[in-house]
Design a protein around this motif. Structure first.
Motif, PDB file in Angstrom:
ATOM      1  N   GLN A  75     -25.825  -7.291 -19.147  1.00 30.76           N
ATOM      2  CA  GLN A  75     -25.568  -8.145 -17.802  1.00 30.76           C
ATOM      3  C   GLN A  75     -26.384  -9.480 -17.786  1.00 30.76           C
ATOM      4  O   GLN A  75     -25.674 -10.348 -17.234  1.00 30.76           O
ATOM      5  N   ASP A  76     -27.689  -9.323 -18.053  1.00 28.44           N
ATOM      6  CA  ASP A  76     -28.507 -10.389 -17.782  1.00 28.44           C
ATOM      7  C   ASP A  76     -28.207 -11.504 -18.738  1.00 28.44           C
ATOM      8  O   ASP A  76     -27.899 -12.922 -18.332  1.00 28.44           O
ATOM      9  N   LYS A  79     -24.774 -12.984 -17.676  1.00 31.03           N
ATOM     10  CA  LYS A  79     -25.020 -14.004 -16.345  1.00 31.03           C
ATOM     11  C   LYS A  79     -25.552 -15.320 -16.908  1.00 31.03           C
ATOM     12  O   LYS A  79     -25.245 -16.310 -16.423  1.00 31.03           O
ATOM     13  N   GLN A  80     -26.597 -15.188 -18.018  1.00 32.09           N
ATOM     14  CA  GLN A  80     -26.983 -16.396 -18.544  1.00 32.09           C
ATOM     15  C   GLN A  80     -26.148 -17.320 -19.163  1.00 32.09           C
ATOM     16  O   GLN A  80     -25.984 -18.435 -19.174  1.00 32.09           O
ATOM     17  N   ASP A  83     -24.212 -19.001 -16.519  1.00 34.95           N
ATOM     18  CA  ASP A  83     -24.777 -20.097 -15.728  1.00 34.95           C
ATOM     19  C   ASP A  83     -24.569 -21.189 -16.541  1.00 34.95           C
ATOM     20  O   ASP A  83     -24.524 -22.188 -15.840  1.00 34.95           O
ATOM     21  N   ILE A 115     -17.965  -8.607 -14.777  1.00 32.93           N
ATOM     22  CA  ILE A 115     -19.202  -9.827 -14.617  1.00 32.93           C
ATOM     23  C   ILE A 115     -18.784 -10.990 -14.720  1.00 32.93           C
ATOM     24  O   ILE A 115     -19.002 -12.158 -13.900  1.00 32.93           O
ATOM     25  N   GLU A 119     -18.711 -14.104 -12.322  1.00 32.49           N
ATOM     26  CA  GLU A 119     -19.664 -15.423 -12.446  1.00 32.49           C
ATOM     27  C   GLU A 119     -19.115 -16.570 -12.691  1.00 32.49           C
ATOM     28  O   GLU A 119     -19.786 -17.702 -12.343  1.00 32.49           O
TER      29      GLU A 119
END
Length: 393
Positions: A75-76, A79-80, A83, A115, A119
Motif C-alpha cells: 500500500q505505501d 501511494k508513493q 503521489d 488504492i 489515490e
C-alpha cells in the motif's frame, strides 16, 4: 541504497539480468528506498527519477505474474507512485515511469486497484493527456485503459461518462489524436491505446443491446408514445382511438402496430434500438420528420419502414463495431468520430439512418428488398471505417 540507485540505468538493468532472483532483490531494495520517502519528506528529484526508471527497466525482465504481484503490491509503495503523478515541476521522466508502473499494478493484481482508483483521480489523469510529452500522454491513457478494463460495471459507467464529457474530449481530440497521426511508428502505440479507449466507450451500450423491453418499463413505453406524437401530432389536437394509433404505428414502420413494444423483445438489438430512435427524433428533429414523412405518405410500396429498418440498423452497427466482443491485442483501428460526442453510438446511428434511407430511395427498394438494402448499407458503413483509417495514413 542511494549509491546503488544512482547507477546508470543500463548498468543497473544488466547487473540483474543473470537471474530473476537477482532482479527481485534489487527491485525490493529500490521499492524499499522509494517507499521510505513519504510525501512529507524532502524529495531528491534526480535520484527519484533514477529509482522509478530503474524499476521500470528491471520490471520488464520479470515474466512471472506472481513475481510482479509479490514485488509491487504494498500500500505505501502504491501511494508513493500515486503521489508522483500529482507533483508539479520538471518531473516528466519519473511521472511517465510511475504511470507505467501503476498500469502494471492494475493489470497484474486486484489488491492495489482500489488504492489506485482512490489515490489517482481520473480528472488528474485526463489533465495529463494534454501533456506536451508524448510519453506521458501514452502512459496516462494506458493507465486509464487499464483502470477501465479492471473496473466494476458501475464504476466503468461513471468513468466512461466522465471521459465523454467535453473537458475530457478536448485533450483527446487536440492531443491524443494528433499523437496517433505521427510518422515513423511513434503513433502506433497511441493508435492501440485509442482503439482500447474506443472499445471501452462503445462497450457501454452492450447492456441495452441485450436488454429486451419490459411491460412495466414506463420510460421505454413513453419513448414509443413520444415517437408517434412527434411524427404525427403536429397540427390541431385530435381525439385518437386505438385504431388511429395503430395506423400511426404502421406508418412509423413497426411490425406490431397494435403493440409496438413487441418489436423490442429480440436481443440484440433490444431496447438500444429504441434509445437510438428516440435520440434521432430529439436531436435531429428536422431529419426525423423528413425521413418519417417521406415514407409514411408513399403509396407505391417503396416506403422504408423507419422502425423496422432502425432496429436492424442498430443490430448491424453493434456487429460491425464489435460491441461486447473481446478486445484485439494488437488492433490499431479507431475512428475519430467516436471521441467527438457524449453519445458516440447514437450519433453514428443518426448518420447511418439517413444514409440508409438515401440508399433505400436510390435502390427504389420495397419490403422484399430489405436484406439486399442492408447488404449494401453494411458495406457502406464498413467503407466509412476504412476511409477513416486511410485518412490517417
Amino acid at each position: 541504497g542511494v549509491q546503488t540507485c544512482a547507477l546508470p540505468i543500463s548498468d543497473l538493468a544488466s547487473s540483474a539480468l543473470a537471474k530473476d532472483a537477482s532482479t527481485l532483490i534489487l527491485l525490493r531494495s529500490l521499492r524499499a528506498w522509494l517507499s521510505s520517502r513519504g510525501s512529507g519528506s524532502t524529495f531528491l528529484i534526480s535520484v527519484t527519477i533514477l529509482v522509478v526508471e530503474s524499476m521500470c527497466a528491471l520490471l520488464d525482465h520479470l515474466v512471472e505474474a506472481e513475481q510482479v504481484r509479490e514485488l509491487l503490491v504494498q500500500q505505501d509503495f502504491v501511494k508513493q507512485l500515486a503521489d508522483l503523478t500529482t507533483r508539479e515541476g520538471d518531473f516528466s521522466l519519473a511521472l511517465h515511469c510511475s504511470l507505467n508502473l501503476l498500469s502494471t499494478l492494475v493489470r497484474e493484481s486486484e489488491l492495489p486497484r482500489a488504492i489506485i482508483d482512490r489515490e489517482v483521480a481520473l480528472p488528474n489523469l485526463i489533465s495529463l493527456l494534454a501533456s506536451t510529452d508524448h510519453r506521458i500522454q501514452l502512459a496516462a491513457v494506458g493507465l486509464i485503459n487499464s483502470l477501465l478494463a479492471a473496473a466494476t460495471p458501475g464504476r466503468k459507467v461513471d468513468m466512461v461518462r466522465c471521459l465523454q464529457e467535453r473537458p475530457a474530449r478536448t485533450p483527446i481530440i487536440d492531443h491524443l489524436l494528433v499523437s496517433a497521426g505521427r510518422e515513423c511508428g511513434r503513433g502506433e502505440a497511441m493508435e492501440h491505446q485509442l482503439y482500447l479507449l474506443q472499445h471501452h466507450m462503445l462497450g457501454q451500450v452492450y447492456a441495452r443491446l441485450h436488454t429486451k423491453i419490459e411491460p412495466q418499463d414506463s420510460a421505454a413505453l413513453n419513448k414509443i408514445k413520444e415517437l408517434r406524437a412527434t411524427a404525427f401530432d403536429t397540427g390541431s389536437p385530435t381525439i385518437k382511438n386505438n385504431t388511429r394509433y395503430a395506423q400511426d404505428h404502421t406508418k412509423l414502420g413497426f411490425d406490431h402496430p397494435k403493440d409496438p413494444s413487441l418489436d423490442f423483445l429480440v436481443t440484440p438489438p433490444g431496447i438500444l434500438a429504441l434509445d437510438c430512435m428516440d435520440y434521432f427524433a430529439k436531436t435531429r428533429h428536422e431529419q426525423f420528420m423528413k425521413v418519417v414523412l417521406e415514407n409514411s405518405c408513399r403509396s407505391d410500396n417503396h416506403e422504408c419502414p423507419f422502425a423496422a429498418s432502425s432496429i436492424e440498423l442498430v443490430r448491424q452497427l453493434a456487429s460491425i463495431l464489435a460491441i461486447g466482443q473481446p478486445e484485439e491485442p494488437n488492433c490499431k483501428v479507431f475512428h475519430e468520430m467516436f471521441f467527438k460526442s457524449e453519445h458516440p453510438f447514437e450519433e453514428f446511428f443518426c448518420y447511418c439512418v439517413v444514409l440508409l434511407n438515401k440508399t433505400w430511395r436510390d435502390m427504389r427498394a420495397t419490403r422484399e428488398d430489405f436484406r439486399k438494402v442492408f447488404d449494401v448499407v453494411g458495406e457502406q458503413i464498413r467503407e466509412i471505417g476504412r476511409a477513416s483509417c486511410r485518412e490517417r495514413v
